[in-house]
Design a protein around this motif. Structure first.
Motif, short mmCIF file in Angstrom:
data_model
loop_
_atom_site.label_atom_id
_atom_site.label_comp_id
_atom_site.label_asym_id
_atom_site.label_seq_id
_atom_site.Cartn_x
_atom_site.Cartn_y
_atom_site.Cartn_z
N ALA A 1 33.48 48.56 41.96
CA ALA A 1 32.27 49.29 41.56
C ALA A 1 31.32 48.39 40.78
N LEU A 2 31.85 47.58 39.87
CA LEU A 2 31.01 46.77 39.00
C LEU A 2 30.58 45.45 39.65
N GLU A 3 31.47 44.81 40.37
CA GLU A 3 31.12 43.50 40.92
C GLU A 3 30.28 43.60 42.19
N VAL A 4 30.47 44.67 42.96
CA VAL A 4 29.58 44.88 44.11
C VAL A 4 28.16 45.10 43.61
N GLU A 5 28.01 45.91 42.56
CA GLU A 5 26.68 46.16 42.00
C GLU A 5 26.12 44.88 41.36
N THR A 6 27.00 44.04 40.81
CA THR A 6 26.56 42.78 40.21
C THR A 6 25.87 41.90 41.24
N LEU B 1 37.31 41.95 47.64
CA LEU B 1 38.24 42.69 46.79
C LEU B 1 39.18 43.56 47.63
N ASP B 2 38.71 44.07 48.74
CA ASP B 2 39.59 44.85 49.63
C ASP B 2 40.72 43.98 50.18
N GLU B 3 40.42 42.71 50.41
CA GLU B 3 41.44 41.81 50.93
C GLU B 3 42.60 41.64 49.96
N PHE C 1 39.45 49.32 41.98
CA PHE C 1 38.34 50.28 42.11
C PHE C 1 37.26 49.97 41.07
N ILE C 2 37.71 49.73 39.84
CA ILE C 2 36.77 49.40 38.75
C ILE C 2 36.03 48.10 39.07
N VAL D 1 35.28 44.29 33.28
CA VAL D 1 35.85 43.59 34.43
C VAL D 1 36.99 42.67 33.98
N ALA D 2 36.81 42.04 32.82
CA ALA D 2 37.85 41.12 32.32
C ALA D 2 39.16 41.86 32.07
#
Length: 245
Positions: A108-113, A225-227, A104-105, A175-176
């Motif tokens: 949220a961050l990588e989609v926005e990236t 990420l869902d995969e 989830f984290i 993210v790390a």
């Protein structure tokens, strides 16, 4: 030696992943044992749910019981092992609830990236796209050769290129942490088929960034990420002994 031969050897004796230690003080010995055990757990040489034989660790690493017990206490605090009363210490099963939180984290961050990168200056993106293309080219070679550890390294680098391009180091740090928590789960899914799918997902992300399509980029990263969750659920149904809800 091939990956399959190495895997078979470690399955027969997971303590082979630990190296003998020499010449360290008590405190540094504890840290060294903890780091060695952490590496064996993260790499899956010691599988989720495996009972840890302290004597075997002592004999393999050439240390007394104290640094091994102290190291296991540190790993328990980190959530990598758990103490079972009257039974001993075992490698913590992979907890699906934790996996969902970390993904989830990341989502949220990588989609926005990637959404942000589609609106970045074209000149600023020349070097970024070049690095992504070079990474993808190498991924294709590694997938064709079936090299699992090398693909894992390139996968990490792919996401780091994207995060570095935002110029937001705190985001990358968060993210790390979540990526590290997912390491065991991702390694469980390390198969030629999964790597081929991951490569295709990465290619779609880069193409959307290149064409400056924010919604396509966001959708591609979200799907990627869902995969991971979907694949983990399939794997957990086959090996429920390795997981916990």
């Amino acid at each position: 030696m091939s990956d399959s031969t190495d895997d078979a050897s470690l399955a027969a004796d997971p303590y082979r992943a630990l190296e003998t230690l020499q010449g360290a003080g008590r405190g540094s010995l504890t840290d060294a044992v903890a780091e060695a055990l952490r590496g064996a757990i993260i790499s899956l040489a010691m599988e989720p749910g495996m009972m840890i034989d302290k004597l075997a660790v002592c004999e393999r690493m050439g240390v007394s019981r104290f640094p091994v017990s102290a190291a296991l206490a540190k790993l328990a605090a980190a959530g990598l092992v758990e103490v079972l009363p009257q039974r001993g210490t075992r490698v913590m099963p992979i907890v699906m609830h934790d996996i969902r939180q970390h993904l989830f984290i990341r989502s949220a961050l990588e989609v926005e990236t990637v959404r942000t990168l589609t609106s970045a200056s074209p000149n600023a993106m020349i070097e970024v796209l070049g690095a992504l293309d070079a990474n993808l080219n190498r991924q294709r070679e590694i997938v064709a050769a079936g090299l699992r550890p090398e693909f894992h390294t390139l996968d990490l680098a792919f996401h780091e290129i994207l995060l570095d391009a935002t110029g937001l180091p705190r985001v990358k740090e968060i993210v790390a942490v979540s990526r590290s928590a997912l390491d065991r789960a991702r390694r469980l899914m390390a198969s030629p088929e999964r790597h081929a799918h991951t490569l295709a997902e990465h290619e779609r992300i880069v193409e959307a960034i290149r064409t400056r399509d924010a919604e396509a980029a966001a959708h591609a990263m979200h799907h990627h990420l869902d995969e991971v969750v979907a694949e983990l659920r399939r794997f957990a149904s086959e090996r429920p002994d390795l997981f916990r809800e």
